[in-house]
Design an enzyme around this catalytic site. Sequence first.
Site, mmCIF file in Angstrom:
data_model
loop_
_atom_site.group_PDB
_atom_site.id
_atom_site.type_symbol
_atom_site.label_atom_id
_atom_site.label_comp_id
_atom_site.label_asym_id
_atom_site.label_seq_id
_atom_site.Cartn_x
_atom_site.Cartn_y
_atom_site.Cartn_z
ATOM 1 N N LYS A 42 1.457 11.035 13.378
ATOM 2 C CA LYS A 42 2.037 11.547 12.131
ATOM 3 C C LYS A 42 2.620 12.937 12.354
ATOM 4 O O LYS A 42 2.156 13.692 13.202
ATOM 5 C CB LYS A 42 0.984 11.584 11.020
ATOM 6 N N GLU A 82 4.067 9.193 -1.093
ATOM 7 C CA GLU A 82 2.660 9.156 -1.505
ATOM 8 C C GLU A 82 2.173 10.501 -2.030
ATOM 9 O O GLU A 82 1.472 10.566 -3.034
ATOM 10 C CB GLU A 82 1.810 8.721 -0.313
ATOM 11 N N LYS A 139 -3.550 0.026 14.238
ATOM 12 C CA LYS A 139 -4.402 1.050 13.626
ATOM 13 C C LYS A 139 -5.836 0.651 13.931
ATOM 14 O O LYS A 139 -6.285 -0.430 13.526
ATOM 15 C CB LYS A 139 -4.173 1.124 12.121
ATOM 16 N N ASP A 194 -2.141 14.420 6.751
ATOM 17 C CA ASP A 194 -1.747 13.119 6.201
ATOM 18 C C ASP A 194 -0.540 13.234 5.280
ATOM 19 O O ASP A 194 -0.681 13.166 4.061
ATOM 20 C CB ASP A 194 -2.920 12.499 5.441
ATOM 21 N N GLU A 253 5.796 9.561 13.473
ATOM 22 C CA GLU A 253 5.627 8.767 12.260
ATOM 23 C C GLU A 253 5.861 9.654 11.049
ATOM 24 O O GLU A 253 5.109 10.591 10.796
ATOM 25 C CB GLU A 253 4.226 8.146 12.191
ATOM 26 N N GLU A 278 -10.242 4.876 9.045
ATOM 27 C CA GLU A 278 -10.400 4.436 7.661
ATOM 28 C C GLU A 278 -11.001 3.034 7.560
ATOM 29 O O GLU A 278 -10.576 2.203 6.769
ATOM 30 C CB GLU A 278 -9.050 4.502 6.929
ATOM 31 N N GLU A 319 0.844 -1.196 0.000
ATOM 32 C CA GLU A 319 0.000 0.000 0.000
ATOM 33 C C GLU A 319 0.878 1.244 0.000
ATOM 34 O O GLU A 319 1.755 1.409 0.845
ATOM 35 C CB GLU A 319 -0.906 -0.004 1.235
ATOM 36 N N ARG A 320 0.643 2.104 -0.961
ATOM 37 C CA ARG A 320 1.453 3.311 -1.144
ATOM 38 C C ARG A 320 2.912 2.975 -1.417
ATOM 39 O O ARG A 320 3.818 3.716 -1.035
ATOM 40 C CB ARG A 320 1.347 4.230 0.076
ATOM 41 N N ASN A 363 -3.173 -1.553 7.788
ATOM 42 C CA ASN A 363 -4.479 -2.131 7.457
ATOM 43 C C ASN A 363 -4.285 -3.648 7.473
ATOM 44 O O ASN A 363 -4.104 -4.288 6.456
ATOM 45 C CB ASN A 363 -4.959 -1.647 6.084
ATOM 46 N N ARG A 395 -10.985 18.006 9.938
ATOM 47 C CA ARG A 395 -10.147 16.819 10.066
ATOM 48 C C ARG A 395 -8.847 17.122 10.796
ATOM 49 O O ARG A 395 -8.297 16.266 11.498
ATOM 50 C CB ARG A 395 -9.872 16.241 8.678
ATOM 51 N N HIS A 399 -3.421 18.639 0.206
ATOM 52 C CA HIS A 399 -4.338 17.546 -0.157
ATOM 53 C C HIS A 399 -5.145 17.845 -1.421
ATOM 54 O O HIS A 399 -6.346 17.537 -1.512
ATOM 55 C CB HIS A 399 -5.295 17.254 1.002
#
Length: 716
Positions: free
Chosen positions: A376, A409, A304, A381, A403, A308, A184-185, A227, A352, A537
């Site tokens: 993070k 990404e 996590k 993000d 993090e 999401e 992922e990513r 995930n 957010r 974003h």
Amino acid sequence: MLIKKQLFVCLLLLISITVSADDGYRLWLRYDKISNIALLNKYKQQIIAPAIVGNSTIITTVKNELEKGLRGLLAVNYTATDSVYNKTTLVIGKAGNLNLGFTVIEKTQLKNLGEEGFLISTTMHGVHKIVIAANTDRGLLYGVFHFLRLLQTQQDISTLNIFSTPKIKYRLLNHWDNLNRTVERGYAGASIWDWHKLPDYIDQRYIDYARANASIGINGTVLNNVNANATILTKQYLDKVAALANVFRPYGIKVFLTARFSAPIEIGGLKTADPLDAAVQEWWKQKVKEIYSLIPDFGGFLIKANSEGQPGPQDYNRTHADGANMFADALAPYKGIVMWRAFVYSQQSNDRFKQAYEEFTPLDGQFKSNVILQVKNGPIDFQPREPFSPLFGAMPKTPLAMEFQLTQEYLGQGTHLVFEAPMFKETLNADTYEKGKGSTVAKVIDGSINNFSMSAIAGVSNIGSDINWCSHPFAQANWYALGRLAWDYNLSSEQIATEWLQQSFSTNKTFVAVAEKMMLQSHETLVNYMTPLGLAHIMYNGHHYGPMPWGNTLGRPDWNPVYYHKADSAGIGFNRTITGTNALGEYKNEVSNLWNDSNKCADEYLLWFHHVSWNHIMHSGRTLWNELCYKYYAGVDAIKNIQQQWNSLEKFVDAERFIQVKQLLNIQVKEAVWWRNACLLYFQTFSKMPIPANYEQPDKTLAYYQSLRFPFAPGN
């Protein structure tokens, strides 16, 4: 015949002076012979008959690495022995095993090295020896890698007096790798973990991975995606994890796993995963016991939860603390830790930006002592530039881990040259004012502000199965920077770039000066052609490849780019002041005061915190619209300049990597122009202002850019 011989000799000479091909697999551990003959001979005089005192699997690693490094760098076959070391000039061993008559001061210094620190000295007691000492075998491992780095970067080793200890206890890579080998990513191929062949087949790549990590002080790796898939916790897969742990152990690296919160249901046969349910708690205790029976030095879990779509304690009306503490209790008897991610967001919050703070600060002090919150670097993000997360400086009773994301990404993915160390440093050096001026993010996460012994920095891995590990040759530098800064966050971006270039490419001063300048310019260059002045974003939905500031088709507002820039006829930007969402209220007053006045706010954070008029006057004296145009065009000009700088270095670089970087820079220039044109044409529909005539005008329409589709872009 004579002419043919002369041509043949010329050909051989040409071949001998051509830079050797290099596919990048060796990373920064190339150990090629030092080309400076005078220095080479001096090193040979200074390093004679190395002696390594001790006997363990890590000491074997130390011995093998030292011999490999010296054989390559000095072109001499050394054999490190544990013989009488007073006949040698290089002595390596734990302080207690070295009969060198350490003074009281030196003994105190050694004690202060802790479990992983080391000293390298050439001035002890008037006897000219190079001594590498530590309190543990792991410290010796890091000391030897540091010594080899000195040789690789051609440093003077005549009068060394180095005492080095890591600032951070847990220095980790987080792999977002799935069991089916997708990442992922990820932008560097498939996962390097070939689960199907494990545990019986140990790829040499696993060993080289461990070497590379140990060389920069990384001491832990989370093998699977946040995930998570519960299958990783079955006996079949734990055997595979144990096989990797066996490979990494001689390099001082512990394995960690991401645990799926709902595993008791999915693989345990329970009907609930409620963290306060006794049967669930017992299930996790038994699972942890099983893991430690296979992997005695297992590090712990990364979780996590309720983010999401991932399951978590809130599914049962429990808190994050309830969930984390359940895992903490199961791990505590084995000294394992829980890294609980603070990346959460939902529709309930009006911003957010604020949600992690809203969910976690009420829980400060409720987490068990072996829980660390992994936060993070910014509140959204991994954007090209973010203000530091307000959680840093707001949880004095809870240790916080950093993090960072190495995989790019939101930074051009696998095709853009972006050196991330300046971005990391920007966050680490930011002052939270938690305990007054000087309470930097770095001091929050190292535990010194609030006297925590547990500290961590994690980097989301950019490693894949590509021959050069990271796809873009320069992306290796971000992996390198993560390790070096986790060990010592006081290192400068310049020093890290220089070290990496000298070890990975060449020590030629001309090459290093030009390439270092490219690297240090690269992050600001990308910010300018992607998200200047605090934009964020505005990437394409889903895969995040390319610009999509017009995106407004997804079901939730905060999934759409328009949510983040709020452009309209009046202006642009997200009002997070007291007249807006008041996200600024989550920072200490000294921080919010830097940003709460649109006329005083630093340009780079303006649109993060303010919705301002297109005619707002910037610090440069230009209007916001003209400043936006200036930044976008400056970004494109800068990457074109970097492209020219690289082209000037051809004679210093092997052909394979020179051509690879050249082609990638061609892509980057093209995509920078795409970003500039698409964004300015879109924002122009609100500003109704022209792009200044002195700039090259877009050659495509907004409709053209909006029509572009990339259904198979990687990393999703």
